[in-house]
Design an enzyme around this catalytic site. Sequence first.
Site, PDB file in Angstrom:
ATOM      1  N   HIS B  80      -0.587 -37.789 -10.415  1.00 14.99           N
ATOM      2  CA  HIS B  80      -0.571 -38.937  -9.514  1.00 14.99           C
ATOM      3  C   HIS B  80       0.731 -38.943  -8.733  1.00 14.99           C
ATOM      4  O   HIS B  80       0.745 -39.079  -7.512  1.00 14.99           O
ATOM      5  CB  HIS B  80      -0.740 -40.229 -10.315  1.00 14.99           C
ATOM      6  CG  HIS B  80      -0.409 -41.473  -9.548  1.00 14.99           C
ATOM      7  ND1 HIS B  80      -1.245 -42.020  -8.599  1.00 14.99           N
ATOM      8  CD2 HIS B  80       0.687 -42.277  -9.570  1.00 14.99           C
ATOM      9  CE1 HIS B  80      -0.688 -43.111  -8.086  1.00 14.99           C
ATOM     10  NE2 HIS B  80       0.478 -43.294  -8.664  1.00 14.99           N
ATOM     11  N   ASP B 109       5.218 -30.548  23.832  1.00 15.80           N
ATOM     12  CA  ASP B 109       4.754 -30.238  22.485  1.00 15.80           C
ATOM     13  C   ASP B 109       5.982 -30.055  21.608  1.00 15.80           C
ATOM     14  O   ASP B 109       7.104 -30.271  22.044  1.00 15.80           O
ATOM     15  CB  ASP B 109       3.875 -28.966  22.486  1.00 15.80           C
ATOM     16  CG  ASP B 109       2.869 -28.962  21.327  1.00 15.80           C
ATOM     17  OD1 ASP B 109       3.298 -29.098  20.152  1.00 15.80           O
ATOM     18  OD2 ASP B 109       1.674 -28.842  21.579  1.00 15.80           O
ATOM     19  N   TRP B 145       6.178 -36.284 -13.048  1.00 17.58           N
ATOM     20  CA  TRP B 145       6.463 -35.612 -11.761  1.00 17.58           C
ATOM     21  C   TRP B 145       7.889 -35.109 -11.741  1.00 17.58           C
ATOM     22  O   TRP B 145       8.228 -34.215 -10.984  1.00 17.58           O
ATOM     23  CB  TRP B 145       6.186 -36.551 -10.583  1.00 17.58           C
ATOM     24  CG  TRP B 145       7.330 -37.394 -10.144  1.00 17.58           C
ATOM     25  CD1 TRP B 145       7.744 -38.568 -10.693  1.00 17.58           C
ATOM     26  CD2 TRP B 145       8.235 -37.123  -9.066  1.00 17.58           C
ATOM     27  NE1 TRP B 145       8.846 -39.038 -10.027  1.00 17.58           N
ATOM     28  CE2 TRP B 145       9.169 -38.183  -9.014  1.00 17.58           C
ATOM     29  CE3 TRP B 145       8.345 -36.091  -8.128  1.00 17.58           C
ATOM     30  CZ2 TRP B 145      10.203 -38.244  -8.075  1.00 17.58           C
ATOM     31  CZ3 TRP B 145       9.374 -36.150  -7.174  1.00 17.58           C
ATOM     32  CH2 TRP B 145      10.287 -37.225  -7.168  1.00 17.58           C
ATOM     33  N   SER B 172       6.334 -25.655   3.587  1.00 19.64           N
ATOM     34  CA  SER B 172       5.718 -26.445   4.648  1.00 19.64           C
ATOM     35  C   SER B 172       6.668 -27.525   5.141  1.00 19.64           C
ATOM     36  O   SER B 172       6.878 -27.698   6.348  1.00 19.64           O
ATOM     37  CB  SER B 172       4.422 -27.083   4.125  1.00 19.64           C
ATOM     38  OG  SER B 172       3.931 -28.028   5.043  1.00 19.64           O
ATOM     39  N   SER B 173       7.280 -28.258   4.198  1.00 18.85           N
ATOM     40  CA  SER B 173       8.199 -29.329   4.592  1.00 18.85           C
ATOM     41  C   SER B 173       9.395 -28.775   5.340  1.00 18.85           C
ATOM     42  O   SER B 173       9.849 -29.369   6.319  1.00 18.85           O
ATOM     43  CB  SER B 173       8.705 -30.075   3.363  1.00 18.85           C
ATOM     44  OG  SER B 173       7.681 -30.808   2.779  1.00 18.85           O
ATOM     45  N   HIS B 256      16.951 -37.621  -5.298  1.00 18.85           N
ATOM     46  CA  HIS B 256      17.331 -38.861  -4.673  1.00 18.85           C
ATOM     47  C   HIS B 256      17.242 -38.798  -3.149  1.00 18.85           C
ATOM     48  O   HIS B 256      16.634 -39.677  -2.544  1.00 18.85           O
ATOM     49  CB  HIS B 256      18.680 -39.410  -5.146  1.00 18.85           C
ATOM     50  CG  HIS B 256      18.714 -40.836  -4.756  1.00 18.85           C
ATOM     51  ND1 HIS B 256      18.135 -41.834  -5.504  1.00 18.85           N
ATOM     52  CD2 HIS B 256      19.108 -41.399  -3.600  1.00 18.85           C
ATOM     53  CE1 HIS B 256      18.217 -42.961  -4.814  1.00 18.85           C
ATOM     54  NE2 HIS B 256      18.802 -42.728  -3.670  1.00 18.85           N
ATOM     55  N   GLU B 258      15.225 -37.126  -1.680  1.00 21.38           N
ATOM     56  CA  GLU B 258      13.772 -37.130  -1.457  1.00 21.38           C
ATOM     57  C   GLU B 258      13.249 -38.544  -1.239  1.00 21.38           C
ATOM     58  O   GLU B 258      12.413 -38.769  -0.367  1.00 21.38           O
ATOM     59  CB  GLU B 258      13.065 -36.471  -2.644  1.00 21.38           C
ATOM     60  CG  GLU B 258      11.555 -36.634  -2.687  1.00 21.38           C
ATOM     61  CD  GLU B 258      10.829 -35.919  -1.558  1.00 21.38           C
ATOM     62  OE1 GLU B 258      11.433 -35.011  -0.960  1.00 21.38           O
ATOM     63  OE2 GLU B 258       9.677 -36.287  -1.272  1.00 21.38           O
ATOM     64  N   TYR B 260      14.805 -41.008   0.009  1.00 21.64           N
ATOM     65  CA  TYR B 260      15.187 -41.455   1.344  1.00 21.64           C
ATOM     66  C   TYR B 260      14.377 -40.747   2.406  1.00 21.64           C
ATOM     67  O   TYR B 260      14.059 -41.306   3.445  1.00 21.64           O
ATOM     68  CB  TYR B 260      16.688 -41.293   1.563  1.00 21.64           C
ATOM     69  CG  TYR B 260      17.448 -42.245   0.690  1.00 21.64           C
ATOM     70  CD1 TYR B 260      18.342 -41.803  -0.270  1.00 21.64           C
ATOM     71  CD2 TYR B 260      17.210 -43.608   0.777  1.00 21.64           C
ATOM     72  CE1 TYR B 260      18.992 -42.690  -1.095  1.00 21.64           C
ATOM     73  CE2 TYR B 260      17.850 -44.498  -0.048  1.00 21.64           C
ATOM     74  CZ  TYR B 260      18.736 -44.034  -0.980  1.00 21.64           C
ATOM     75  OH  TYR B 260      19.359 -44.914  -1.811  1.00 21.64           O
ATOM     76  N   SER B 271      10.937 -50.135  13.056  1.00 23.90           N
ATOM     77  CA  SER B 271      11.814 -50.389  14.207  1.00 23.90           C
ATOM     78  C   SER B 271      11.089 -50.220  15.528  1.00 23.90           C
ATOM     79  O   SER B 271      11.635 -50.596  16.570  1.00 23.90           O
ATOM     80  CB  SER B 271      13.021 -49.448  14.165  1.00 23.90           C
ATOM     81  OG  SER B 271      13.807 -49.706  13.031  1.00 23.90           O
ATOM     82  N   HIS B 305      22.393 -41.877 -10.869  1.00 20.98           N
ATOM     83  CA  HIS B 305      21.885 -43.152 -11.369  1.00 20.98           C
ATOM     84  C   HIS B 305      20.513 -42.996 -12.010  1.00 20.98           C
ATOM     85  O   HIS B 305      19.993 -43.930 -12.603  1.00 20.98           O
ATOM     86  CB  HIS B 305      21.868 -44.239 -10.281  1.00 20.98           C
ATOM     87  CG  HIS B 305      20.892 -44.000  -9.163  1.00 20.98           C
ATOM     88  ND1 HIS B 305      21.245 -44.041  -7.847  1.00 20.98           N
ATOM     89  CD2 HIS B 305      19.561 -43.743  -9.161  1.00 20.98           C
ATOM     90  CE1 HIS B 305      20.195 -43.816  -7.073  1.00 20.98           C
ATOM     91  NE2 HIS B 305      19.154 -43.631  -7.852  1.00 20.98           N
ATOM     92  N   HIS B 306      19.922 -41.815 -11.924  1.00 23.79           N
ATOM     93  CA  HIS B 306      18.684 -41.571 -12.651  1.00 23.79           C
ATOM     94  C   HIS B 306      18.995 -41.099 -14.064  1.00 23.79           C
ATOM     95  O   HIS B 306      18.081 -40.851 -14.840  1.00 23.79           O
ATOM     96  CB  HIS B 306      17.864 -40.491 -11.947  1.00 23.79           C
ATOM     97  CG  HIS B 306      17.502 -40.843 -10.538  1.00 23.79           C
ATOM     98  ND1 HIS B 306      16.362 -41.562 -10.214  1.00 23.79           N
ATOM     99  CD2 HIS B 306      18.121 -40.598  -9.370  1.00 23.79           C
ATOM    100  CE1 HIS B 306      16.319 -41.725  -8.898  1.00 23.79           C
ATOM    101  NE2 HIS B 306      17.379 -41.152  -8.361  1.00 23.79           N
ATOM    102  N   THR B 331      21.312 -50.505   4.127  1.00 20.74           N
ATOM    103  CA  THR B 331      19.915 -50.914   4.060  1.00 20.74           C
ATOM    104  C   THR B 331      19.774 -52.370   4.468  1.00 20.74           C
ATOM    105  O   THR B 331      18.854 -52.751   5.192  1.00 20.74           O
ATOM    106  CB  THR B 331      19.372 -50.708   2.638  1.00 20.74           C
ATOM    107  OG1 THR B 331      19.761 -49.407   2.179  1.00 20.74           O
ATOM    108  CG2 THR B 331      17.873 -50.806   2.603  1.00 20.74           C
ATOM    109  N   LYS B 334      19.906 -52.842   8.210  1.00 23.85           N
ATOM    110  CA  LYS B 334      18.631 -52.583   8.882  1.00 23.85           C
ATOM    111  C   LYS B 334      17.712 -53.796   8.776  1.00 23.85           C
ATOM    112  O   LYS B 334      17.086 -54.217   9.758  1.00 23.85           O
ATOM    113  CB  LYS B 334      17.954 -51.357   8.257  1.00 23.85           C
ATOM    114  CG  LYS B 334      18.612 -50.050   8.664  1.00 23.85           C
ATOM    115  CD  LYS B 334      17.964 -48.893   7.968  1.00 23.85           C
ATOM    116  CE  LYS B 334      17.421 -47.794   8.828  1.00 23.85           C
ATOM    117  NZ  LYS B 334      17.743 -47.591  10.169  1.00 23.85           N
ATOM    118  N   ARG B 453       7.772 -46.355 -19.973  1.00 15.33           N
ATOM    119  CA  ARG B 453       6.860 -45.683 -19.050  1.00 15.33           C
ATOM    120  C   ARG B 453       6.068 -44.610 -19.756  1.00 15.33           C
ATOM    121  O   ARG B 453       6.450 -44.129 -20.812  1.00 15.33           O
ATOM    122  CB  ARG B 453       7.681 -44.935 -17.987  1.00 15.33           C
ATOM    123  CG  ARG B 453       8.317 -45.724 -16.925  1.00 15.33           C
ATOM    124  CD  ARG B 453       9.246 -44.835 -16.151  1.00 15.33           C
ATOM    125  NE  ARG B 453       8.520 -43.965 -15.233  1.00 15.33           N
ATOM    126  CZ  ARG B 453       9.095 -43.231 -14.302  1.00 15.33           C
ATOM    127  NH1 ARG B 453      10.405 -43.268 -14.181  1.00 15.33           N
ATOM    128  NH2 ARG B 453       8.387 -42.472 -13.504  1.00 15.33           N
TER     129      ARG B 453
END
Lengths: 379, 528, 183
Positions: B80, B109, B145, B172-173, B256, B258, B260, B271, B305-306, B331, B334, B453
Amino acid sequence: MIRKAPHLLAIAALVSFCRLTRAQSGANFQPPKTQIAHQIYDLHFFVQAICVGICVVIFAVLLYAIARFRKSSRRTAMQFTGYKPVEIAWVIVPVLILLVIAIPATHAVFAMKDTSNSDITVKITGYQWQWRYDYLQEDIGFYSALSTPRAQIENREAKEENYLLEVDHPLVVPVGKKIRILVTANDVIHSWFVPAFGVKQDAIPGFIRDAWFRVDEPGVYRGQCAELCGKEHGFMPIVVNAVSEREFSAWIADQHAAKQIAAQGADAAGAKTYSLEELKSGGEKIYTHNCIACHQPNGQGLPPAFPALANGKTATGPVAGTIHIVMNGSSKNPAMAAWKGQLSDLELASVITFVRNSFGNSAGDLVEPKDIATARQNP
Amino acid sequence: MNTIQEMAVSPVDEPVEERRGIMRWLTSTNHKEIGTLYLIFSFAMFLVGGSMALCIRAELFRPGLQFLRPELFNQLTTMHGLIMVFGAVMPAFVGFANWQLPMMIGASDMAFPRLNNFGFWLLPPAAILLMGSFFAPGGATAAGWTLYAPLSVQMGPGMDMAIFAIHLLGISSIVGAINIATTILHRRAPGMTLMKMPMFVWTWLVTAFLLVAVMPVFASAVTMLLTDRHFGTHFFNAAGGGDPVLFQHIFWFFGHPEVYILILPAFGIISEVIPTFSRKPLFGYRSMVLATCAIGVLAFLVWGHHMFTVGFGVGPELFFMYATMLVAVPTGVKLFNWIGTMWQGSLTFEAPMLFAVGFILVFLVGGVTGVVLAVAAVDVQLQDTYYVVAHFHYTMVAGSLFSLFAATYFWLPKWTGRMYDETLARWHFGLSIVFFNMTFFVMFFLGLAGMPRRIPDYPLQFADFNMIASIGAAGFGFSQLLFLYVVVKCVRRGTQASGRVWEGAVGLEWTLPSPAPKHSFEIPPVIK
Amino acid sequence: MSIATRQRRVFLILIAVAASMFGFGYVLPPLYARVCQLTGFNQLQSADSVSGSARPDADRTVLMQFDSNLRDGLPWNFRATQATAPVHPGQLVQVSYEVSNNSDHAISGQAIASYAPAGAAAYVRKLECFCFSIQTFAAHEVRQMPVIFLIDSSLPRDVSTVTLSYTFFEVPGRQAPAKENTT
């Protein structure tokens, strides 16, 4: 009534908030029972209050904007794109708020990490899927595994109060003493977590990591493994029995005595001869407690990860093979643990005999405790 | 100096006879068609990942094991996560980038159209590998994950399939990001300076740099995992002098930034939407750009922090705590700028605006709970509990997903020339936001109360909130079928849409007719 | 410079960045090991040098605890011969660990040291330790192995207990070079 609605809503929200923030509510931390847990509880309340306050203010501003600046009230839009004073303010104010939070937050980290001057050291080892507690200064050690019956988990029996939070041998500690725990693991990463203590320490295989707690009052405290460690991750709880110093000393003495008796019992068991029926019936209990999660009650297993014991190659093959895999685990399949450390000679002999003579297997042979003792000497 | 002449006839725009059917889609180098491919792929993955979530919530409806064996449950939670992050959200944002970036900057293009095609077509094989891993012996990987070693080293061949899928997804990314960055840097219409770019373009520029920087680190982490599994290395094995915690450092150094990557394009979309429906320019454009860049930089400094419960010393624990708390500042800027945009505007609440305002409300909750988690001592209680699950679903579902819905409703009329059904779209919003909160708000309480979890079964004190969450999840999941219906209905028989579509719409894409022609801005506009 | 050239340049730069970040991923393990060494977090695999002034600080006592772990499957008994030892910083201390190989074939293993508090590792200077190299034990061999160390007197004052914990892992198929066996 409609005009009073916002006020009533606000009151209802406030009341719900207060009720939810009580420690007993199931919506907040469990009641703190150590100094660190108290510190964390208060720190969290402080930070959460600030966050709720921020949310309330911003929600209010946003909802006001939505209500007041609708096009339908024939508004034309202003075209400003900035306003320096406000833009500076909303950088400075959050930084100040964060500074205010950072101060008690820093104190808490220092307190949490200070394992010095402890009274007792306990080594805690995470296994797939249970814990082991060793009192290093006392040379006492034991395994602590989930004791909730499988029947409750599989919804065949009603669940009891401490469902999934009960073990066969809890950790026992004295109240009021600083307990230093050395946490490690035998296989993969686990995590020892007792919410009431404010303690969570990852168990890393190959390394010890220390943490500490001092329990304020006697009681039974429960926690769970907090790092995914495989299929039974949700089934390896922690139970800590905090008792008075006197009871703790008595318990230690009991443990020493039991160790003696077990050693003598093992010797006696080694000498005795057992019948097939005796071994099978004892073995069935051990199988039900330790093996059915993977190999299932009918021995069918869940291949390929958990092989079937019914007509299984090892279970019906040479007896030495069965003894070897039950005692030492499987090199190919790490989910099969090595049970020689956790089960006595008699227990191993019983469960191996049971497996080889059940589920349609009829090896006809029996394994006695002295066979296991020999196998320990010559693995 | 480049003449318009040079730009108008770029080598890749030689006229080609239009292909039909499957070949058209297999070989397309057109940013609009490739954008469509990305979006269809991502929605399909969203449904797959969402079905897995529904299975998970069905099992968690009541205590006890009802439907799923624990190992299958762990496979589902793992997949998931992987499918939603890498198969749904990231390709969706790339799809929007493809459709919108060239139009928004006045380019014909993307910079590398054939690379664009290649980047997309890596995804279906990756998805097949990932979903196919369920059928490998032992099933899909069940290590979460986050794939922590040594558990991931223990996993069966499903883990190796996932590693190869991750490599494909990563390539790909990366090529997509390189394409996007190059397009933004060198294909802007004359006169469009960096500080005149729409915010969606700015956020994608920063995101593209993050992608190029950190996806390769993830690749090396899973490659090390692969060699630890099969080729005798011991990066993460204490026995050989390695350390399991090293995996966490490498993973989160990628992980991390990722998250963002998953949210910055969302910020960009919001925006675009809010100024349009406020009929007012974006408040604080310059500070928005600075805040975006600040977030991009801070992203690299907070990975620890993880890992607050891993056993850091006081120094690193404090450093990561302070750095993480600091992220709240840009943040917040914004968020305040969006409200400042609405302030004294002339607001209407069509579906894109509903999702944008909904985004602000729920992302705020996600954001402040992030501050709570940043406080290391408090995190000790909350790490690996449902509080964290709630936090990242608030930011990623209410955040990224809602912004994707907003973007779809916002731009679909431009792409198709047809309006979607506004009433049904508002229903989609209402159902989504109600069921979303029902599902995930109670998880904060579960986490505070101590529920870990990744467990398929739980002690009885957690039963009530789990039941509520499961009901909410069912509602939320099925509401997304309404979205599918709205989109399909729009494409097939929506009413005609104008070129401008929205009264307050400002930007180059709105100067084109609706539907936007397959080849737009062949001659770039000049921006004053 | 034409657009195509500029684009190609950006493309190549970004590809180079991506490739270097992949390499950076691989630099992280040795970098991590180095940082751990410098901060004293993980064990040092070789003998420490001891600075000249080794006058024991008699006013201060640190309680050393000795712990042992065996990975399951290793058919050994592994234990410290003493659970604790009060030690003065600067004082040379020798303790021993005992391994008995219960199997009937030779097995090699490597001991990994770990400390609590983790930062104390930087202050425990080991002159001799069986953890420096792979150890091979013959069938049914019982051996006592010394660890000779001293605690540096710069150990922070607030540390009063240091636990030294070894985990023995089997190293399949590797034999220790004969001369490095410590006996």
